[in-house]
Design an enzyme around this catalytic site. Structure first.
Site, PDB file in Angstrom:
ATOM      1  N   GLU A  46      53.743  27.421  36.980  1.00  0.00           N
ATOM      2  CA  GLU A  46      52.774  27.027  38.002  1.00  0.00           C
ATOM      3  C   GLU A  46      51.338  27.385  37.599  1.00  0.00           C
ATOM      4  O   GLU A  46      51.059  28.483  37.137  1.00  0.00           O
ATOM      5  CB  GLU A  46      53.059  27.728  39.340  1.00  0.00           C
ATOM      6  CG  GLU A  46      51.978  27.375  40.366  1.00  0.00           C
ATOM      7  CD  GLU A  46      52.049  28.137  41.676  1.00  0.00           C
ATOM      8  OE1 GLU A  46      52.946  28.972  41.859  1.00  0.00           O
ATOM      9  OE2 GLU A  46      51.181  27.874  42.531  1.00  0.00           O
ATOM     10  N   ASP A 111      46.507  44.413  37.871  1.00  0.00           N
ATOM     11  CA  ASP A 111      45.167  44.043  38.297  1.00  0.00           C
ATOM     12  C   ASP A 111      44.454  45.327  38.723  1.00  0.00           C
ATOM     13  O   ASP A 111      44.929  46.038  39.600  1.00  0.00           O
ATOM     14  CB  ASP A 111      45.279  43.071  39.492  1.00  0.00           C
ATOM     15  CG  ASP A 111      43.921  42.647  40.011  1.00  0.00           C
ATOM     16  OD1 ASP A 111      42.906  42.951  39.360  1.00  0.00           O
ATOM     17  OD2 ASP A 111      43.878  42.006  41.070  1.00  0.00           O
ATOM     18  N   ASP A 113      40.803  46.751  40.007  1.00  0.00           N
ATOM     19  CA  ASP A 113      39.583  46.222  40.577  1.00  0.00           C
ATOM     20  C   ASP A 113      38.656  47.385  40.941  1.00  0.00           C
ATOM     21  O   ASP A 113      39.079  48.330  41.586  1.00  0.00           O
ATOM     22  CB  ASP A 113      39.970  45.436  41.852  1.00  0.00           C
ATOM     23  CG  ASP A 113      38.818  44.614  42.354  1.00  0.00           C
ATOM     24  OD1 ASP A 113      37.678  45.098  42.296  1.00  0.00           O
ATOM     25  OD2 ASP A 113      39.071  43.485  42.819  1.00  0.00           O
ATOM     26  N   CYS A 123      27.527  55.345  41.716  1.00  0.00           N
ATOM     27  CA  CYS A 123      26.504  54.484  41.114  1.00  0.00           C
ATOM     28  C   CYS A 123      26.431  53.128  41.812  1.00  0.00           C
ATOM     29  O   CYS A 123      25.369  52.589  42.057  1.00  0.00           O
ATOM     30  CB  CYS A 123      26.809  54.301  39.640  1.00  0.00           C
ATOM     31  SG  CYS A 123      28.508  53.832  39.288  1.00  0.00           S
ATOM     32  N   ARG A 165      34.417  42.359  38.038  1.00  0.00           N
ATOM     33  CA  ARG A 165      34.423  43.794  38.300  1.00  0.00           C
ATOM     34  C   ARG A 165      35.752  44.453  37.976  1.00  0.00           C
ATOM     35  O   ARG A 165      36.056  45.515  38.495  1.00  0.00           O
ATOM     36  CB  ARG A 165      34.110  44.023  39.764  1.00  0.00           C
ATOM     37  CG  ARG A 165      35.120  43.314  40.630  1.00  0.00           C
ATOM     38  CD  ARG A 165      34.810  43.372  42.070  1.00  0.00           C
ATOM     39  NE  ARG A 165      35.875  42.691  42.800  1.00  0.00           N
ATOM     40  CZ  ARG A 165      35.734  42.225  44.021  1.00  0.00           C
ATOM     41  NH1 ARG A 165      34.600  42.351  44.636  1.00  0.00           N
ATOM     42  NH2 ARG A 165      36.729  41.621  44.619  1.00  0.00           N
ATOM     43  N   HIS A 322      34.344  32.957  35.912  1.00  0.00           N
ATOM     44  CA  HIS A 322      34.158  33.561  37.231  1.00  0.00           C
ATOM     45  C   HIS A 322      33.011  32.847  37.938  1.00  0.00           C
ATOM     46  O   HIS A 322      31.871  32.900  37.476  1.00  0.00           O
ATOM     47  CB  HIS A 322      33.855  35.048  37.128  1.00  0.00           C
ATOM     48  CG  HIS A 322      34.068  35.742  38.437  1.00  0.00           C
ATOM     49  ND1 HIS A 322      33.260  35.485  39.530  1.00  0.00           N
ATOM     50  CD2 HIS A 322      35.015  36.606  38.858  1.00  0.00           C
ATOM     51  CE1 HIS A 322      33.693  36.201  40.548  1.00  0.00           C
ATOM     52  NE2 HIS A 322      34.753  36.887  40.170  1.00  0.00           N
TER      53      HIS A 322
END
Lengths: 425, 505
Positions: A46, A111, A113, A123, A165, A322
């Site tokens: 898929e 994943d 993140d 920061c 990110r 992205h």
């Protein structure tokens, strides 16, 4: 033009060029067909596309590389996700009896993140990253890469920058692709140390003895902790951040440390005080690991476990763009991991521009090519294969090629065995 | 499993010969004829048993002494084999047959299968642990379960790793054997990091062998249920069995609190005050987080959204509720419609496979999908630091002695009892006459006590009167425009739905 000059409004103009001349279709197809060891592995995979205006199209599938190319050039997806290999062709999922259309295999994926680290980085927050907090991703990759290889015995790990990110990992070993959902969640849980939501301050509790996996992970964190956490994030500098750290130590120790800290401002020396306390306060019966717990809470990789658990979960494809940053989702070469700079990853505008900047000698060849005109299609094909090489995308595709060569060695044996079997019959 | 055809066959097996083993993997279905009444009685008893297994697992320390005693007495009371050293073929027969009947009832959906497998595996663990060492070996042998032990040399080499990996495993020493199996065969041990892992192999101390056996049992059962599901149409055509099986699979989830009966009995303006009075802590926490952050992550939206659906929010109200909150945050109306409205309609069974999802039970909240960074869902009694929980309880004006009682229960892992204690303390009742197992049940019980249940009901018997009522109350003056708004939303929803269809979602 620098890569920061990407403008999301240009995306509709750039995508056709990207998919026509730059997207590494050959390598992509080579990857997802896995040497053709299993028939219709590519065909039953898929894909899902996110089109303009967030229109989301699931259950796309393609029989050949050509068909995939044609469709992507036609649809120009803003984002491409890869899903599972199903029992039937996903684009025909409506035609098979319900229940029999099932996700069978997929790479084991992870994943990570940066937004999940918001409580421990000062920061940036949310979708923002900087070179300081990127260290967290470097640590995550090193810890997980080691564990997946040494503990679980996987070999073919593709690490990919997500384009904004975070990072993704695609474990492509045959054994990994065949894992059940239960096994995936067991692996993901083995690798997850940071537990608890907003109602938990202390997200890591270590018990004795410390499992070898945690020991190994700690030694990775140690390589970075002083520079990253103490110097750059300055977790023992400002009052509020000191309080956050001290909230993780037992009450009796906390008070003592607060006293000590009044006379000691240097973050590294403060850290040493914490470590000394951890050692001093342990009795023979009960060891105390709050220094280690702090290190892990601030640096240990935070996995989105649900992405790893499901066989049918979709994940953004390598070489997808992205849409917000324009950066290409590129494979990360772990040999140069510490040097990887997310801000140096090419944007679609950069590589499209590089493409337009034809070098004079190439202009030459091009006109010669067109003079020949023996086999137009062939030339076009050749040109396309060369095009990405003239852009900053080249080194990432090269790394992808190396990854695929490694994979190919694994199925060579498998193919030989199969053809031997066929001869016998 | 061919149930329908098997029923017609007449096979008479001397039961004593058939049931010589104290424990089995349920590899072969029973082949005898049984009467419908026995069929039903067996099934109901096993359900009660599995329900006990489930409850004990939550309210007691699994594998602790209390847990063991509880299961043993329940097995005994329901006439199942409870001591594995006594040969009781009748009881073993009941164990065998009832297991297979429940497979029929619990193979139908993913949720049912997961529940059934979990309880059967826990039951199996309890019974396997009750076997004598000799019986255990026999069991392994009879079922062809052979595992490789590692050599003394390898053991010496990996000494530190092996010893440091066996956290929580009592009395592991290098004198015992270690087995080396592919990690896939010992998932529970891998998950909890109770074994040493190297290059894809798990090194398992002898005392933990039960984990591999369970893993095997779980795999077999899971496959068998998938197979059974496929042959289900045949069973369903049997009109004697079908209603019974449906009843079985429904009845033991208890009440489902899906809220169909309550639709429209709550107005959006009531939610804030209800949250303070009648929401269990988990929902109150979610509500507060939503109001403060104007956002909830997926896990929170599911847990809270389904709860709200359960107390009677209609789809339109839910869309309005979530939208009003989200657009105060970082999400604009357009983004909400694109990214979040689907999720809400999905909960109401209007998208995807169109399943009408039911609110989560306490068990589900406690056991599945624990909260992680940025999450506010889960069970506050299970998923909070005790210190934070204490502060929160104090903030909600629970008396110091009450706080202590609750924390004591939490310490003993009695999360539902802790929640019930919280209920009793905040509602000023000595002994609440129910056993809490569902957030929506908490809400209903609370409304009953506060007399609010009637109020809410009366208010919405007819839309007319509800308008009057809320108008009289004052704060709901914004009611009229809200109704228009929801009408508008409903239209938008309809449009969106067709859009989604177009995109083949």
């Amino acid at each position: 033009m620098s890569s920061s000059d990407y403008d999301p409004a240009c995306l509709p103009d750039l995508l056709p060029l990207y998919y026509r001349r730059l997207f590494p279709f050959a390598q992509y197809y080579r990857w997802l067909s896995y040497g053709g060891v299993q028939k219709s592995y590519f065909q039953n995979r898929e894909f899902s596309f996110t089109l303009k205006d967030d229109i989301y199209v699931r259950y796309q599938s393609f029989s050949t590389q050509n068909e995939l190319e044609k469709e992507m050039q036609k649809m120009n997806p803003y984002k491409i996700d890869i899903g599972a290999v199903y029992s039937h062709r996903p684009n025909q999922h409506n035609t098979v009896k319900s229940g029999s259309f099932q996700a069978l295999e997929k790479e084991l994926v992870f994943d990570i993140d940066m937004t999940d680290y918001d409580d421990v980085r000062s920061c940036c927050s949310a979708a923002d990253i900087c070179s300081k907090c990127w260290t967290l991703m470097t640590i995550a990759i090193r810890i997980l890469n080691r564990a997946l290889r040494d503990d679980f015995g996987f070999q073919h790990l593709l690490w990919v920058y997500s384009g904004r990110r975070g990072v993704h990992c695609w474990v492509c070993d045959e054994a990994a692709r065949k894992l059940s959902a239960a096994a995936r969640s067991a692996v993901a849980e083995y690798l997850s140390l940071v537990k608890g939501g907003e109602e938990n301050v202390k997200k890591i509790v270590l018990t004795d003895p410390i499992h070898p996996f945690i020991g190994e992970s700690l030694s990775v964190v140690e390589d970075y902790f002083t520079r990253y956490a103490l110097q750059e994030q300055d977790i023992l500098g400002r009052r509020e951040s000191v309080d956050k750290v001290l909230a993780l130590v037992p009450e009796d120790v906390r008070r003592e440390l607060q006293q000590f800290f009044q006379n000691e401002r240097n973050p590294e020396k403060r850290w040493k005080l914490i470590k000394d306390q951890a050692r001093a306060k342990q009795t023979t019966a009960k060891k105390r690991h709050f220094d280690k717990e702090i290190m892990l809470q601030y640096c240990y990789p935070r996995l989105d476990i649900n992405v790893s658990k499901g066989v049918n979960h979709l994940l953004k494809s390598p070489f997808s763009v992205h849409p917000k940053t324009g950066r290409i989702s590129v494979p990360i070469d772990l040999k140069d991991l510490d040097k990887f700079d997310p801000f140096a990853v090419p944007t679609i505008s950069l590589i499209c521009e590089e493409l337009d900047r034809l070098k004079p000698e190439e202009e030459q060849t091009k006109s010669e090519d067109s003079k020949e005109k023996e086999n137009e299609k062939d030339t076009a094909e050749k040109r396309k294969n060369r095009d990405y090489k003239r852009t900053s995308l080249a080194k990432y595709v090269k790394h992808f090629d190396q990854f695929l060569d490694g994979l190919a060695r694994s199925w060579k044996g498998e193919l030989l065995r199969k053809s031997d079997l066929q001869k016998e019959f | 499993m061919q149930f329908a055809s098997r029923k017609k066959k007449l096979v008479s097996n001397p039961k004593t010969e058939l049931y010589t083993e104290p424990l089995q993997f349920y590899g072969q279905p029973p082949l005898e004829n049984i009467s419908l009444s026995e069929f039903e009685a067996f099934a109901v008893d096993r359900l009660r048993l599995l329900k006990t297994v489930e409850n004990s697992g939550v309210s007691m320390v699994k594998r602790g002494d209390d847990y063991k005693k509880k299961l043993e007495s329940e097995l005994k009371a329901l006439d199942f084999p409870y001591r594995e050293d006594v040969e009781e073929p009748e009881k073993r027969r009941k164990d065998h047959i009832s297991h297979f009947i429940l497979r029929l009832a619990y193979c139908q959906t993913e949720d049912l299968r997961r529940w059934f497998i979990q309880q059967e595996v826990d039951l199996f663990r309890h019974r396997f642990k009750g076997l004598s060492p000799k019986q255990k070996l026999e069991f392994l042998h009879k079922n062809n379960l052979q595992y490789n032990t590692i050599s003394g040399e390898e053991k010496e080499q990996l000494k530190n790793e092996l010893l440091n990996s066996s956290h929580g495993v009592s009395g592991v020493s290098l004198e015992h054997d270690f087995y080396k199996v592919p990690f896939q065969d010992a998932l529970d041990l891998v998950r909890t990091r109770k074994v040493y892992l190297k290059e894809g192999y798990a090194y398992i101390p002898q005392s933990e062998i039960v984990a591999i056996v369970l893993n095997d049992f779980r795999t077999r059962l899971s496959k068998a249920l998938a197979l059974t599901a496929r042959s289900l149409p045949a069973v369903h055509s049997d009109e004697r069995l079908q209603p019974l099986l449906n009843h079985l699979s429904h009845s033991y989830f208890g009440q489902d609190y899906s809220g169909q009966k309550n639709v429209g009995k709550i107005s959006l303006e009531q939610i804030d005050s209800l949250a303070g009075k009648s929401f269990p802590l988990c929902m109150r926490q979610l509500h507060k987080a939503l109001r403060e952050n104007h956002h909830l992550r997926y896990g929170g939206r599911m847990q809270y959204g389904l709860f709200l659906k359960g107390i009677g929010l209609s789809l339109e109200q839910a869309l309005q509720f979530w939208k009003m909150e989200f657009i105060q945050g970082k999400v604009d109306a357009d983004k909400f419609d694109k990214a979040f409205a689907y999720n809400i309609r999905h909960m109401f069974g209007k998208e995807g496979k169109r399943a009408d999802y039911t609110p989560y039970s306490c068990m589900k909240v406690i056991l599945s999908n624990p909260p992680s960074q940025g999450d506010y869902h889960g069970c506050p009694f299970r998923h909070s630091d005790p210190e934070l929980l204490k502060q929160k309880l104090q903030f909600y004006k629970v008396s110091p002695s009450g706080v202590n009682q609750i924390l004591e229960l939490v310490k003993g892992m009695h999360y539902q009892l802790a929640c019930q204690k919280y209920f009793e303390l905040t509602h000023n009742v000595e002994d609440s006459a129910f056993s809490l197992s569902h957030p929506n049940q908490y809400f209903i019980e609370s409304q009953k006590l506060l007399g609010g249940g009637k109020d809410v009901k009366r208010e919405t018997e007819t839309p007319q009167r509800s308008q009057e009522n809320s108008a009289a109350k004052g704060p709901a003056a914004a009611r009229e425009p809200a109704a228009v708004e929801s009408q508008h939303l409903a239209e938008m929803t309809a449009n969106l739905e067709t859009d989604f269809l177009k995109t083949d979602f």
